[in-house]
Design a protein around this motif. Sequence first.
Motif, mmCIF file in Angstrom:
data_model
loop_
_atom_site.group_PDB
_atom_site.id
_atom_site.type_symbol
_atom_site.label_atom_id
_atom_site.label_comp_id
_atom_site.label_asym_id
_atom_site.label_seq_id
_atom_site.Cartn_x
_atom_site.Cartn_y
_atom_site.Cartn_z
ATOM 1 N N UNK A 1 8.692 3.118 -3.059
ATOM 2 C CA UNK A 1 8.076 4.372 -3.134
ATOM 3 C C UNK A 1 7.596 4.798 -1.535
ATOM 4 N N UNK A 2 7.956 5.908 -1.376
ATOM 5 C CA UNK A 2 7.450 6.649 0.176
ATOM 6 C C UNK A 2 6.707 7.848 -0.380
ATOM 7 N N UNK B 1 1.169 -1.213 0.095
ATOM 8 C CA UNK B 1 -0.122 -0.028 -0.128
ATOM 9 C C UNK B 1 0.733 1.423 0.267
ATOM 10 N N UNK B 2 0.300 2.357 -0.501
ATOM 11 C CA UNK B 2 1.013 3.684 -0.619
ATOM 12 C C UNK B 2 1.586 3.860 1.020
ATOM 13 N N UNK B 3 2.658 4.103 0.967
ATOM 14 C CA UNK B 3 3.414 4.483 2.485
ATOM 15 C C UNK B 3 3.338 5.951 2.841
ATOM 16 N N UNK C 1 -0.126 14.505 -3.295
ATOM 17 C CA UNK C 1 0.783 13.822 -2.848
ATOM 18 C C UNK C 1 2.069 14.049 -3.301
ATOM 19 N N UNK C 2 3.287 13.887 -2.550
ATOM 20 C CA UNK C 2 4.530 13.875 -3.012
ATOM 21 C C UNK C 2 5.089 12.336 -2.598
ATOM 22 N N UNK C 3 6.240 12.007 -3.281
ATOM 23 C CA UNK C 3 6.723 10.645 -3.406
ATOM 24 C C UNK C 3 8.404 10.717 -3.615
ATOM 25 N N UNK C 4 8.875 9.760 -2.754
ATOM 26 C CA UNK C 4 10.371 9.635 -3.275
ATOM 27 C C UNK C 4 10.662 7.964 -3.555
ATOM 28 N N UNK C 5 11.364 7.788 -4.387
ATOM 29 C CA UNK C 5 12.042 6.365 -4.489
ATOM 30 C C UNK C 5 13.232 6.272 -3.890
#
Length: 219
Positions: A46-47, A3-5, A64-68
Amino acid sequence: MAPAQGQFSDHSDGADSKDSAEGPPVPPAFRSAVDALRSARLRPELEVETTRPPQRLAPHAYALEAAVVDGEDDLADGRLVLLHDPAGHDTWQGAFRLVTLVRAELEPEMAADPLLPEVCWSWLTGALDARGLSYGEAGGTVTRAGSHYFGALSARRPATQIEIRASWTPREGRGGVPDAASHLMAWGDLLCQIAGLPPSDPTDAAVVTLPQRRGPQVS
């Protein structure tokens, strides 16, 4: 897949469980789209967390913002914003719009490739097409920016960053709701690809990726 973290603290202009007393009532279609984003299943690298959306682009917005992430390194990062105007928008050709910024740091030899902008744009459209998503009015820019360091900073290696800014209109399904979760998963695929990670399906040999590298953090 996981799931989206991240912790989803809501800064969504009334997209939480209660309508905002200060803004317009939250349309059910927008609430459903936001719920789908929150339930999307993304790659474990992905976080993801919520962030404050832009205030004047549409009556309703969720971001949303995300980082690998690889250990202590962020290989790529980005933002994805879901916009909604119940009255529709002539430029969008629909009632929803997705807007993104994706960026990563490149090795110098990769940055010198004259076809890199076209390849990066094809990664975005390819990620959407690979999940069978219907969309329209896609547009954006791919930018390369190089930095060379001098004086007290001369020990640093030259750095080149690639940046994709894009937006597209997700086609609406039943009840006027787009498949927001699948669009988020496609966006996650794009982030992982620009970070240089192999595709989640190891049998997909047609996907070209960049080498793994350390990337910038969202500021």
